[in-house]
Design a protein around this motif. Structure first.
Motif, short mmCIF file in Angstrom:
data_model
loop_
_atom_site.label_atom_id
_atom_site.label_comp_id
_atom_site.label_asym_id
_atom_site.label_seq_id
_atom_site.Cartn_x
_atom_site.Cartn_y
_atom_site.Cartn_z
N THR A 169 0.82 -1.22 0.00
CA THR A 169 0.00 0.00 0.00
C THR A 169 0.86 1.27 0.00
N ALA A 170 2.15 1.12 -0.18
CA ALA A 170 3.08 2.26 -0.07
C ALA A 170 2.81 3.34 -1.11
N LEU A 171 2.48 2.96 -2.31
CA LEU A 171 2.21 3.97 -3.35
C LEU A 171 0.97 4.80 -3.01
N GLN A 172 -0.07 4.12 -2.56
CA GLN A 172 -1.28 4.82 -2.17
C GLN A 172 -1.04 5.69 -0.93
N ALA A 173 -0.30 5.16 0.03
CA ALA A 173 -0.03 5.91 1.27
C ALA A 173 0.75 7.18 1.03
N THR A 174 1.58 7.19 0.00
CA THR A 174 2.38 8.38 -0.30
C THR A 174 1.75 9.26 -1.38
N GLY A 175 0.62 8.84 -1.92
CA GLY A 175 -0.04 9.61 -2.96
C GLY A 175 0.56 9.42 -4.34
#
Length: 177
Positions: A169-175
């Motif tokens: 989920t790192a891409l979503q968490a960082t926008g």
């Protein structure tokens, strides 16, 4: 404690391999602990065994001379002679039924691309090449995060925290995603 056990067991594995190759070794091998890490977190590593760690040489102020330089990770990547014993021990520690070394990547939870600690056993784990989200999938996430850090879209800290918490989920968490 589990990280220490992996490091000790990895050192013992290297010592045994050297002993069988005829090289004199002064260390006494220890006993590996089987299935000390849980697979229940997959595709993530067990956070108790692999919490992740950072290279102190990589900070927000040094990214332009470290991670943002093409080829920099090759200068810090440990050799397979170091990572293969850790991978072998990790396969045991995680209790994987499949013990074929080529079915796993000894992966850095915090990738070298984001200044993860290259040789810390707490930042390395045997990530499967099989499943719906694999080591190959994570590689793409790592590259996107590094590119976002190097272009100034996100901070190094934000990228590291996101990937260390949950790379899926790192891409979503960082926008980014």
């Amino acid at each position: 404690m589990r990280i220490h056990n992996r490091a000790v067991a990895a050192a013992a594995t290297v010592a045994i391999a050297l002993a069988f190759s005829g090289v004199a070794v002064g260390a006494t091998p220890g006993t590996a602990l089987a299935s000390t890490c849980s697979q229940s977190y997959l595709p993530l590593p067990d956070p108790h065994c692999t919490p992740g760690s950072y290279n102190p040489d990589v900070t927000q102020s040094t990214i332009n001379s470290t991670i943002c330089v093409s080829g920099w990770t090759a200068t810090v990547r440990p050799p397979t002679s170091y990572t293969n014993p850790l991978k072998a021990q990790g396969i045991i520690d995680y209790g994987y039924a499949d013990t074929n070394m080529s079915d796993y990547e000894e992966d850095h939870l915090v990738p070298l691309e984001l200044g993860g600690a290259p040789r810390d056993p707490g930042n390395l784990w045997p990530e499967p090449h099989y499943g719906t989200q694999t080591a190959y999938t994570k590689d793409g996430v790592e590259t996107k995060l590094k590119n976002a850090v190097c272009s100034g879209k996100i901070t190094l800290s934000a990228a590291r925290n996101a990937i260390r918490t949950n790379w899926t989920t790192a891409l979503q968490a960082t926008g980014i995603g």
